[in-house]
Design a protein around this motif. Structure first.
Motif, PDB file in Angstrom:
ATOM      1  N   ASN A 264       0.819  -1.224   0.000  1.00  6.33           N
ATOM      2  CA  ASN A 264       0.000   0.000   0.000  1.00  6.33           C
ATOM      3  C   ASN A 264       0.850   1.270   0.000  1.00  6.33           C
ATOM      4  O   ASN A 264       0.296   2.375   0.051  1.00  6.33           O
ATOM      5  CB  ASN A 264      -0.939   0.007   1.209  1.00  6.33           C
ATOM      6  CG  ASN A 264      -1.936  -1.141   1.173  1.00  6.33           C
ATOM      7  OD1 ASN A 264      -2.368  -1.558   0.096  1.00  6.33           O
ATOM      8  ND2 ASN A 264      -2.305  -1.662   2.350  1.00  6.33           N
TER       9      ASN A 264
ATOM     10  N   SER B  76       3.266   3.993  -7.046  1.00  7.59           N
ATOM     11  CA  SER B  76       2.819   2.969  -6.106  1.00  7.59           C
ATOM     12  C   SER B  76       3.799   1.802  -6.092  1.00  7.59           C
ATOM     13  O   SER B  76       4.283   1.361  -7.145  1.00  7.59           O
ATOM     14  CB  SER B  76       1.428   2.457  -6.490  1.00  7.59           C
ATOM     15  OG  SER B  76       1.068   1.354  -5.703  1.00  7.59           O
TER      16      SER B  76
ATOM     17  N   SER C 119       3.001  -1.209  -5.130  1.00 11.78           N
ATOM     18  CA  SER C 119       2.224  -2.441  -5.035  1.00 11.78           C
ATOM     19  C   SER C 119       2.750  -3.547  -5.954  1.00 11.78           C
ATOM     20  O   SER C 119       2.574  -4.733  -5.672  1.00 11.78           O
ATOM     21  CB  SER C 119       0.754  -2.162  -5.371  1.00 11.78           C
ATOM     22  OG  SER C 119       0.640  -1.617  -6.675  1.00 11.78           O
TER      23      SER C 119
END
Length: 633
Positions: free
Chosen positions: A553, A588, A590
């Motif tokens: 996250n 990000s 992720s």
């Protein structure tokens, strides 16, 4: 008949002099050459009325002469010293060192080695034997060249810096320009001496910067897995599949993604580690299908050294023939064996450089070699020592000067490499001593004003070129040889040494690199060094990174584009692979693999072209963020 022979010999000697004799006795009846020590004893005294700087007709010239005090006795004495003897003189040929005399009490014994060698080898100086040797050399050299470069498929040759992965963002987004990453094999052949080929600018691997060593990443695991941007040949040498001395062939296979490349040391080479993941890796297979893989440069060198020694010691052709043999042998040894422009050697490019090389070499003969090489015709042993040892040192500059930490005479290179400035100062001091000694020799002959005039004119032209806007003056080593060799045209042993080395260095430069321009732009000199462009900055830092958020996250941020610049976006390297290009201000995490170290580098882009990347910010598995060090990577 004897008188005619004497007259002819004297005429030949007279014609070889660089002096222009006007109103003197015929050569056959003139007295012996003046020696440098006695040249001033026979000079006529200069009367007070016979000043060096005679009054000019023009009043303004006379006023300038008086204003500069050019008619003062002190200035005239200095000028007479610089000018040297009048008339100009030829230096005597050096007496052979190896005509030795030993004294034991009242008796003495003489060992004349040079005349003994000349008598012993006189039957071998037949020109037809020289023709046979020349033909044998051409045939032997052709066979060596064929075995060296033309028995292995041309597409299997790679250079010492060949890699599968380009630096920085050279492979494009996600490495798409460097695919495939796996399921491929490649049979390759490496040249010899690849362990000497090193990075000339820092290369960033993770958070490490590597320079002045071959780039080898990994290889320390049981399967000998290397990262895709490793130098293939250096890695093969480290793995023991290719000989650094003889080169060789091997086969690799691409293995794709790999994590945690381990460092190791073997066969004189040390690799570095990389604790993260990289999409392209390779391993070496134990066998290869290629044959005729040995590098024959050492055997070719041995043959060429023996041939040049035979030319000096045994066959002893005319000096001009001997000189052209040195030019041709040295050029083609570099072009085909010791430092070819590419592998296999491009013969079209070699012949393209050979013709202008011959023109410059002819100028060398006219300016210098014809005054020095014939002076050792009665001392072949000395000539072979004074010429051949420095000659081959110059021809093999890439090896003999390899340990000097100077690659190019460029300010950025010298300032960035440890020891380069010290080495440059030492070289300049040695060069200064050599030049001063040659000035002393030239002054003894009376030719110093002539040489000074040409060198001053050349220096002024160089100064003008160096000041041209947008260009940088490059003093290539072939240019340095061309500049210095004209000042060595005197029958001294040191001049012979200088000529041998400078000729070899010139041949190395033009055969390996061509007649590269003496004026180059900053872009020409850039290589893969930082551009000096603006650097972006990460908004995420060690104080605001929240390690309590799960890794998948997490998002990292950077600061916006500067408003007064032409940049239009960003490029982000993640673990040394370009993973993002665009105008967004975040990325990000992720998609990244958790539990390992990750490295982030950021650059501005303009129309798809990136500027300098920052040094790496590091994110450890425990959530620790380490800010990047200042400066570009």
């Amino acid at each position: 008949m004897a008188e005619a022979s004497t007259s002819s010999s004297a005429s030949a000697s007279y014609a070889s002099s660089r002096l222009t004799h006007v109103g003197v006795e015929p050569p056959s009846t003139r007295s012996a050459k003046y020696t440098p020590t006695a040249s001033f004893e026979v000079e006529e005294p200069v009367l007070p009325s016979q000043t060096i700087f005679k009054p000019h007709r023009h009043p303004w010239a006379h006023r300038v002469q008086r204003a500069l005090r050019l008619d003062s006795p002190r200035v005239q004495r200095i000028w007479r010293y610089i000018r040297g003897p009048r008339p100009k003189v030829d230096l005597p040929d050096p007496a052979p060192f190896l005509n030795l005399t030993f004294y034991t009490g009242r008796k003495h014994y003489s060992i004349a080695l040079e005349p003994a060698l000349i008598r012993l080898t006189r039957p071998l100086t037949n020109p037809w034997l020289f023709v046979v040797l020349a033909a044998g050399w051409i045939i032997g050299f052709a066979f060596f060249t064929r075995a060296q470069s033309f028995l292995t498929p041309a597409d299997s040759f790679i250079g010492c810096t060949a890699t599968y992965w380009a630096a920085l963002d050279g492979c494009g987004l996600d490495g798409s320009a460097c695919m495939p990453f796996d399921d491929a094999t490649f049979d390759f052949r490496c040249p010899a001496q690849c362990s000497r080929v090193v990075l000339q600018n820092p290369r960033t691997v993770g958070d490490q910067q590597v320079d002045f060593v071959p780039l080898i990443v990994g290889g320390g695991d049981s399967n000998r897995t290397y990262r895709g941007d490793s130098f293939i040949c250096a890695a093969a040498v480290q793995a023991g599949l290719v000989s650094d001395q003889k080169g060789g062939c091997a086969t690799l296979e691409l293995t794709g993604n790999f994590t945690n490349y381990l460092p190791w040391n073997a066969h004189g080479l040390t690799s570095i580690g990389f604790p993260s993941v990289f999409p392209l890796s390779f391993r070496f297979l134990p066998n290869t299908s290629l044959r005729s893989c040995s590098d024959n440069r050492d055997a070719a060198l041995a043959m060429n050294v023996i041939v040049t020694a035979l030319l000096f010691l045994v066959l002893r052709p005319k000096p001009i023939v001997l000189y052209w043999c040195l030019v041709c042998i040295g050029f083609w040894h570099v072009a085909l064996f010791s430092q070819p422009m590419a592998s296999p050697p491009p013969l079209d490019a070699a012949f393209q450089q050979f013709l202008p090389t011959l023109f410059v070499a002819y100028a060398f003969w006219r300016l210098a070699f014809r005054f020095t090489l014939p002076a050792f015709r009665k001392a072949p042993i000395e000539a072979s020592v004074w010429y051949l040892a420095p000659y081959w040192t110059g021809v093999l500059t890439n090896l003999t000067m390899d340990k000097i930490p100077i690659d190019r005479l460029v300010a950025s290179d010298i300032s960035s490499r440890p020891g380069a400035l010290t080495a440059l100062i030492i070289i300049i001091l040695i060069l200064l001593v050599i030049v001063l000694n040659q000035v002393r020799v030239i002054r003894k002959t009376g030719w110093l004003p002539w040489y000074l005039g040409w060198y001053v004119a050349g220096g002024l032209v160089t100064l003008v070129l160096a000041l041209l806007p947008g260009l940088e003056f490059r003093l290539h080593h072939y240019v340095l040889a061309m500049v210095l060799i004209s000042g060595t045209g005197f029958p001294t042993r040191l001049s012979a040494i200088y000529q041998g080395f400078l000729l070899g260095m010139f041949l190395n430069g033009v055969a390996a690199f061509g007649f590269d321009s003496i004026l180059q732009t900053a872009q020409d000199l850039q290589r893969d060094a930082p551009l000096g462009s603006d650097l972006p900055s990460f908004a995420t830092n060690s104080t605001n990174f929240n390690s309590s958020i799960p890794f998948v996250n997490q998002t990292i941020f950077w600061n916006p584009l500067p408003s007064d610049e032409s940049w239009d976006g960003f490029a982000l390297l993640v673990d040394d692979v370009e993973r993002y290009v665009g105008a967004a201000l975040n990325y990000s995490l992720s998609a990244l693999q958790p539990g390992i170290v990750h490295f982030f580098r950021l650059a501005y882009t303009s129309s798809g072209t990136s500027g300098d990347f920052t040094k790496a910010a590091t994110l450890y598995p425990n959530g620790t963020w380490v800010d990047p060090a200042p400066g570009p990577s």
